[in-house]
Design a protein around this motif. Structure first.
Motif, PDB file in Angstrom:
ATOM      1  N   ASP A  34       0.835  -1.203   0.000  1.00  0.00           N
ATOM      2  CA  ASP A  34       0.000   0.000   0.000  1.00  0.00           C
ATOM      3  C   ASP A  34       0.867   1.250   0.000  1.00  0.00           C
ATOM      4  OD1 ASP A  34      -2.545   1.534   0.464  1.00  0.00           O
ATOM      5  OD2 ASP A  34      -1.519   1.996   2.348  1.00  0.00           O
ATOM      6  N   VAL A  35       1.988   1.219   0.730  1.00  0.00           N
ATOM      7  CA  VAL A  35       2.910   2.356   0.755  1.00  0.00           C
ATOM      8  C   VAL A  35       3.752   2.388  -0.519  1.00  0.00           C
ATOM      9  CG1 VAL A  35       4.781   3.474   2.027  1.00  0.00           C
ATOM     10  CG2 VAL A  35       3.008   2.221   3.267  1.00  0.00           C
ATOM     11  N   SER A  37       3.269   1.120  -3.535  1.00  0.00           N
ATOM     12  CA  SER A  37       2.570   1.393  -4.793  1.00  0.00           C
ATOM     13  C   SER A  37       2.334   2.882  -4.987  1.00  0.00           C
ATOM     14  CB  SER A  37       1.241   0.632  -4.847  1.00  0.00           C
ATOM     15  OG  SER A  37       0.357   1.066  -3.828  1.00  0.00           O
ATOM     16  N   ARG A  38       2.095   3.606  -3.892  1.00  0.00           N
ATOM     17  CA  ARG A  38       1.894   5.048  -4.008  1.00  0.00           C
ATOM     18  C   ARG A  38       3.200   5.761  -4.347  1.00  0.00           C
ATOM     19  NH1 ARG A  38       0.156   6.740   1.131  1.00  0.00           N
ATOM     20  NH2 ARG A  38       0.180   4.643   2.013  1.00  0.00           N
ATOM     21  N   ILE A  39       4.302   5.247  -3.843  1.00  0.00           N
ATOM     22  CA  ILE A  39       5.612   5.810  -4.204  1.00  0.00           C
ATOM     23  C   ILE A  39       5.883   5.594  -5.684  1.00  0.00           C
ATOM     24  CG2 ILE A  39       8.108   5.524  -3.894  1.00  0.00           C
ATOM     25  CD1 ILE A  39       7.495   4.898  -0.938  1.00  0.00           C
ATOM     26  N   ASP A  41       3.684   5.127  -8.055  1.00  0.00           N
ATOM     27  CA  ASP A  41       2.789   6.013  -8.808  1.00  0.00           C
ATOM     28  C   ASP A  41       3.413   7.394  -8.967  1.00  0.00           C
ATOM     29  OD1 ASP A  41       0.836   4.095  -9.113  1.00  0.00           O
ATOM     30  OD2 ASP A  41      -0.361   4.770  -7.402  1.00  0.00           O
ATOM     31  N   ARG A  42       4.029   7.890  -7.902  1.00  0.00           N
ATOM     32  CA  ARG A  42       4.619   9.227  -7.923  1.00  0.00           C
ATOM     33  C   ARG A  42       5.894   9.272  -8.758  1.00  0.00           C
ATOM     34  NH1 ARG A  42       8.404  11.286  -4.458  1.00  0.00           N
ATOM     35  NH2 ARG A  42       8.021   9.683  -2.878  1.00  0.00           N
ATOM     36  N   THR A 182       8.410   6.397   5.599  1.00  0.00           N
ATOM     37  CA  THR A 182       7.065   6.171   6.122  1.00  0.00           C
ATOM     38  C   THR A 182       7.099   4.969   7.047  1.00  0.00           C
ATOM     39  OG1 THR A 182       6.026   7.026   4.102  1.00  0.00           O
ATOM     40  CG2 THR A 182       4.676   5.620   5.520  1.00  0.00           C
ATOM     41  N   TYR A 184       4.905   2.092   8.646  1.00  0.00           N
ATOM     42  CA  TYR A 184       3.622   1.477   8.275  1.00  0.00           C
ATOM     43  C   TYR A 184       3.323   0.295   9.201  1.00  0.00           C
ATOM     44  CZ  TYR A 184       5.946  -2.557   6.161  1.00  0.00           C
ATOM     45  OH  TYR A 184       6.693  -3.691   5.972  1.00  0.00           O
ATOM     46  N   ARG A 246      -2.714   4.621   7.065  1.00  0.00           N
ATOM     47  CA  ARG A 246      -2.417   5.938   6.497  1.00  0.00           C
ATOM     48  C   ARG A 246      -2.689   7.066   7.495  1.00  0.00           C
ATOM     49  NH1 ARG A 246      -4.392   5.812   0.143  1.00  0.00           N
ATOM     50  NH2 ARG A 246      -3.723   3.674  -0.314  1.00  0.00           N
TER      51      ARG A 246
END
Length: 263
Positions: A34-35, A37-39, A41-42, A182, A184, A246
């Motif tokens: 979850d953490v 995949s967002r990185i 994406d960015r 981060t 988590y 989150r």
């Protein structure tokens, strides 16, 4: 000698990567992804190298988002990763990252739950950084907070856990900057670790005097969900906790770090 030129398996021409089910993830891996995949994406990397890709559950997902190469020294884990990743368009080698072409660099180098298994973590980071293009990123995950070190860590072959400040120091010593960490795993990670510590305390009584390196060889093959139905159930059960964590990005049981190669 590692096989640096594996032959791709034959796959039905009618199937594409998007038609194939992704490998299931364990609950802790879902919290981590979850953490991660967002990185990703960015960063939107065009090329990616994963060091210690294990059985390829993350690698199969990354191979759909970048020109991907994974390396895995354990032969049994490599065999599973090969089947999972090559059909998604990625490449997997039964090798160490130190055996790779030193002239090729990548937009993103990643290593998930690897650094804590290496006694010389400073040396490992220095070697990993050589594979990152200038301005590219290292993305990694490690277990958090040495005071939480327990039977789970010993059975997995961990040498240590990290605080955010300790990990930041290691990354900066390796020539990386713009470090963002981060934490988590809150709150589910605590329950998962408690269960694993109880189970692994019993296992440690049976393994004798195995070294951390010997214990590490099997760590990527334990507690891995099998079958799509079980994997889907785990994903569904874990999804509320991915949202909850989150709310507390400074509390939990694991760290995900992203840092940039400065030159």
């Amino acid at each position: 000698m590692s096989d640096l030129n594996p032959t791709r398996p034959r796959t039905p021409m009618s199937l594409t990567a998007t038609d194939r089910p992704l490998p299931p993830l364990a609950p802790r891996a879902w919290l981590r992804y979850d953490v991660v995949s967002r990185i990703i994406d960015r960063l939107a990397p065009r090329t990616a190298l994963e060091i210690g890709c294990g059985q390829g559950a993350f690698g199969a997902r990354l191979a759909m988002r970048a020109d991907y190469l994974g390396v895995e020294p354990d032969a049994d884990s490599f065999a599973v990763a090969y089947e999972r990743i090559t059909c998604m368009g990625g490449t997997v080698l039964n090798a160490m990252s130190s055996e790779l072409d030193s002239e090729r660099t990548y937009d993103m180098v990643c290593a998930f739950e690897v650094l804590e298994h290496i006694e010389d973590d400073k040396g490992a980071l220095a070697e990993w950084v050589t594979h990152i293009r200038p301005g590219g990123q290292l993305v990694l995950s490690v277990p958090a907070f040495q005071e939480r070190f327990g039977p789970m860590d010993r059975h997995a072959g961990h040498f240590r856990r990290y605080s955010p400040s300790e990990l930041t120091e290691r990354l900066e010593e390796a020539g990386l900057g713009e470090v963002d960490i981060t934490v988590y795993g809150w709150p589910l990670g605590y329950a998962l670790e408690a269960v694993r510590n109880r189970i692994d305390a019993r296992k440690l009584e049976k393994v004798g005097d195995l070294t951390p390196e010997e214990l590490t060889r099997a760590t990527g093959r334990t507690f891995q969900p099998s079958g799509q139905l079980k994997g889907a159930a785990i994903a569904l059960a874990t999804s509320p906790f991915m949202a909850l964590q989150r709310l507390r990005p400074d509390t939990g049981t694991g760290l995900v770090a992203v840092a940039t190669k400065l030159d």
